[in-house]
Write an enzyme that holds these catalytic residues in place. Structure first.
Site, short mmCIF file in Angstrom:
data_model
loop_
_atom_site.label_atom_id
_atom_site.label_comp_id
_atom_site.label_asym_id
_atom_site.label_seq_id
_atom_site.Cartn_x
_atom_site.Cartn_y
_atom_site.Cartn_z
N SER A 126 0.83 -1.20 0.00
CA SER A 126 0.00 0.00 0.00
C SER A 126 0.87 1.25 0.00
O SER A 126 1.97 1.26 0.55
CB SER A 126 -0.85 -0.01 1.27
OG SER A 126 -1.46 1.24 1.47
N TYR A 150 -1.36 -0.72 10.90
CA TYR A 150 -1.69 -1.34 9.60
C TYR A 150 -0.56 -1.09 8.60
O TYR A 150 -0.05 -2.01 7.96
CB TYR A 150 -3.01 -0.77 9.05
CG TYR A 150 -3.23 -1.09 7.58
CD1 TYR A 150 -3.48 -2.40 7.17
CD2 TYR A 150 -3.15 -0.09 6.60
CE1 TYR A 150 -3.66 -2.70 5.81
CE2 TYR A 150 -3.33 -0.38 5.26
CZ TYR A 150 -3.58 -1.69 4.87
OH TYR A 150 -3.75 -1.98 3.53
N LYS A 154 2.42 -3.63 6.77
CA LYS A 154 2.77 -3.77 5.34
C LYS A 154 4.29 -3.61 5.15
O LYS A 154 4.89 -4.31 4.35
CB LYS A 154 2.03 -2.71 4.50
CG LYS A 154 0.52 -2.96 4.39
CD LYS A 154 0.20 -4.18 3.56
CE LYS A 154 -1.29 -4.45 3.48
NZ LYS A 154 -1.63 -5.79 2.95
P1 NAD Z 1 -10.92 -7.00 1.40
O1 NAD Z 1 -11.11 -7.00 2.88
O2 NAD Z 1 -12.11 -6.75 0.55
O3 NAD Z 1 -10.26 -8.40 0.93
C1 NAD Z 1 -9.38 -9.12 1.73
C2 NAD Z 1 -9.87 -10.58 1.72
O4 NAD Z 1 -8.98 -11.35 2.53
C3 NAD Z 1 -11.27 -10.73 2.32
O5 NAD Z 1 -12.05 -11.54 1.46
C4 NAD Z 1 -11.01 -11.42 3.66
O6 NAD Z 1 -12.11 -12.26 4.00
C5 NAD Z 1 -9.74 -12.20 3.36
N1 NAD Z 1 -8.90 -12.48 4.54
C6 NAD Z 1 -8.46 -11.63 5.49
N2 NAD Z 1 -7.71 -12.28 6.39
C7 NAD Z 1 -7.66 -13.58 5.97
C8 NAD Z 1 -7.03 -14.74 6.48
N3 NAD Z 1 -6.32 -14.72 7.61
N4 NAD Z 1 -7.16 -15.90 5.79
C9 NAD Z 1 -7.90 -15.96 4.65
N5 NAD Z 1 -8.53 -14.89 4.14
C10 NAD Z 1 -8.41 -13.71 4.81
O7 NAD Z 1 -9.76 -5.96 1.09
P2 NAD Z 1 -9.26 -5.40 -0.31
O8 NAD Z 1 -9.63 -3.97 -0.38
O9 NAD Z 1 -9.62 -6.33 -1.40
O10 NAD Z 1 -7.69 -5.45 -0.05
C11 NAD Z 1 -6.88 -6.53 -0.50
C12 NAD Z 1 -5.46 -6.27 -0.06
O11 NAD Z 1 -5.02 -5.02 -0.59
C13 NAD Z 1 -5.22 -6.20 1.42
O12 NAD Z 1 -3.98 -6.83 1.71
C14 NAD Z 1 -5.14 -4.72 1.71
O13 NAD Z 1 -4.37 -4.45 2.85
C15 NAD Z 1 -4.48 -4.22 0.44
N6 NAD Z 1 -4.76 -2.82 0.13
C16 NAD Z 1 -6.06 -2.40 0.01
C17 NAD Z 1 -6.33 -1.06 -0.27
C18 NAD Z 1 -7.74 -0.55 -0.36
O14 NAD Z 1 -7.95 0.65 -0.22
N7 NAD Z 1 -8.74 -1.39 -0.62
C19 NAD Z 1 -5.26 -0.14 -0.45
C20 NAD Z 1 -3.95 -0.62 -0.35
C21 NAD Z 1 -3.71 -1.96 -0.07
#
Ligand code: NAD
Ligand code: UDP
Length: 339
Positions: A126, A150, A154
Site C-alpha cells: 500500500s 496497519y 505492510k
Molecule cells: P478485502 O477485505 O475486501 O479483501 C481481503 C480478503 O482477505 C477478504 O475476502 C477477507 O475475508 C480475506 N482475509 C483476510 N484475512 C484472511 C485470512 N487470515 N485468511 C484468509 N482470508 C483472509 O480488502 P481489499 O480492499 O480487497 O484489499 C486486498 C489487499 O489489498 C489487502 O492486503 C489490503 O491491505 C491491500 N490494500 C487495500 C487497499 C484498499 O484501499 N482497498 C489499499 C492498499 C492496499
C-alpha cells in the site's frame, strides 16, 4: 498454461476483480478465503460473470495444514496474496491482531509455499508505507515510514519478502503498492462491500448517494492543496486488477521480482470526488466541512514511471468511470437486496 494461480483473500474487493482479469487471460485460478471481510456468495457472482464454475476453498492463511492440503491437491505456479485486515482505526485498537493476521499470515503462507516449491508471489502492499512522503508524486525509492500499525504491518511484510529474496534468489516477489482503489465491475455484480460504516471516502460517498447516510463529512478544508481538501490518487479497481495480471506474467516469464506503485499519477481532491460522484448519480450530494482527520496526509500521488517501464502498466479509466461503476454497483446491490 502451466500451473494454477492461488488468490489468498481472493473473495475480497480487489481479489474478486483480479480473479476476473486472470481468468479472462486464460489462467486457472483458485480462491482461498476465510470470509472475515467478504461473503461466500461472491463466488456465485464471479461464476455468473465469467460463465464458468469457480474453485473456492474456505480457509485461513494462518492454517499451515489447510495450506499444505491445498498445495498437495493443486499444482500452483504462483500466489497472489490479498488476505489481510485493512482498517487503520482497528489496527490502532488491536495492533497484535493485525500483526497476527497480516504478518503471521504471510509468514505461514510463505512457509507452505516453500514446502510446495512454489516460489512466485504477488503481494498487496500500500501507498500507506510512505507515511508523509517528502516527494509527491512519490517514487518507489522513497523512505518507508508508515504511521500506524496497519501501515507498519505492510512494511514488515515487504521486509520479510526482501529477506527471503536476498537469502534465496529462487523466490520472485511482485510487491504492488496500491494508491486508492475505487470503482466496481461494470456488471454491477461485484464491488466494494464494507461490513460496517466505511472509513474510506469513496464507499462513504456511495452510502450518502444511496441514502443510507445523510451527508459526507469532508475532513479538513485548510490543506495546502488547490481547494484545501485532501488529495489522493484514485485508481479504478479494474486497472488495478490488470496490474496484478501484468505483475504475475512478469514474475512467471522473467523470474525477477519488482516493487512498483500502482496509481494514475494524478491527484484528485475530496471535492473532486464529491463532484464526480454527484454527476454519476444525478444529484448534488450534501457535504459538510469538518476538522482534519488525525494522521491524514495532505497529498498522496504515485510516481508511475516504474510500473510503466517494468510491467508496461498504464491506467485507462477515469474518476468518472470509478464513480459511475460504483453507483451502478450500489444501486444494483440495493435492488437485489443481497446478503
Ligand atoms: P478485502 O477485505 O475486501 O479483501 C481481503 C480478503 O482477505 C477478504 O475476502 C477477507 O475475508 C480475506 N482475509 C483476510 N484475512 C484472511 C485470512 N487470515 N485468511 C484468509 N482470508 C483472509 O480488502 P481489499 O480492499 O480487497 O484489499 C486486498 C489487499 O489489498 C489487502 O492486503 C489490503 O491491505 C491491500 N490494500 C487495500 C487497499 C484498499 O484501499 N482497498 C489499499 C492498499 C492496499
Ligand atoms: N475523507 C473525507 N471524508 C471521509 C473519508 C475520507 O473527507 O468520510 C478524506 C480523507 O481525509 C482523505 C481522502 O478523503 O483526504 C481519502 O481518504 P481515504 O480514507 O479514502 O483514503 P486514505 O486517507 O487512506 O488515503
Amino acid at each position: 498454461m502451466a500451473g494454477k494461480i492461488l488468490l489468498a483473500g481472493g473473495a475480497g474487493y480487489i481479489g474478486s476483480h483480479t480473479y476476473l482479469a486472470l481468468v479472462a487471460a486464460g489462467f486457472e485460478v483458485i480462491i482461498f478465503d476465510n470470509f472475515v471481510n467478504s461473503h461466500p456468495s461472491v463466488t456465485e457472482r464471479l461464476a455468473e460473470i465469467s460463465g464458468a464454475p469457480v474453485t473456492c476453498v474456505t480457509g485461513d492463511v494462518r492454517d499451515s495444514a489447510a495450506l499444505d492440503r491445498l498445495f498437495a491437491e493443486h499444482d500452483i505456479a504462483a500466489v497472489v496474496h490479498f488476505a489481510a485486515l485493512k482498517s487503520v482505526a482497528d489496527s490502532v485498537k488491536d495492533p497484535l491482531g493485525y500483526l497476527d493476521n497480516n504478518l503471521g499470515g504471510l509468514v505461514t503462507l510463505l512457509a507452505a509455499m516453500d514446502r510446495a516449491r512454489c516460489r512466485n508471489l504477488v503481494f498487496s502492499s500500500s501507498a500507506t508505507v510512505y507515511g508523509i512522503p517528502d516527494e509527491t508524486p512519490t517514487p518507489e525509492t522513497a523512505e518507508r515510514r508508515a504511521m500506524n500499525p496497519y501501515g507498519r504491518s505492510k512494511i514488515m511484510c515487504e521486509e520479510v519478502l526482501e529477506e527471503l529474496a536476498t537469502a534465496d534468489p529462487g523466490w520472485a516477489f511482485g510487491i504492488l503498492r496500491y494508491f486508492n482503489p475505487a470503482g466496481a465491475h461494470p456488471s454491477g455484480l461485484i464491488g466494494e462491500d464494507p461490513k460496517d460504516v466505511p472509513n474510506n471516502l469513496m464507499p462513504f460517498v456511495a452510502k450518502v448517494a444511496i441514502g443510507e447516510i445523510a451527508q459526507i463529512k469532508v475532513f479538513g478544508n485548510d490543506y495546502p492543496t488547490p481547494d484545501g481538501t485532501g488529495v489522493r490518487d484514485y485508481i479504478h479497481v479494474e486497472d488495478l486488477a490488470r496490474g496484478h495480471l501484468l505483475s504475475l506474467q512478469s514474475l512467471l516469464s522473467t523470474g525477477q521480482g519488482h516493487v512498483v506503485n500502482l496509481g494514475t499519477g494524478k491527484g484528485q481532491s475530496v471535492l473532486d470526488v464529491i463532484n464526480a460522484y454527484s454527476a454519476a448519480c444525478g444529484q448534488d450530494l450534501p457535504f459538510v466541512f469538518e476538522a482534519r482527520r488525525p494522521g491524514d496526509v495532505p497529498i498522496y500521488c504515485a510516481q508511475t514511471d516504474l510500473a510503466k517501464s517494468v510491467l508496461g502498466f498504464e491506467t485507462e479509466k477515469s474518476l468518472a468511470d470509478m464513480c459511475e461503476s460504483s453507483w451502478h454497483w450500489v444501486t444494483s446491490q440495493a435492488h437485489l437486496k443481497r446478503p
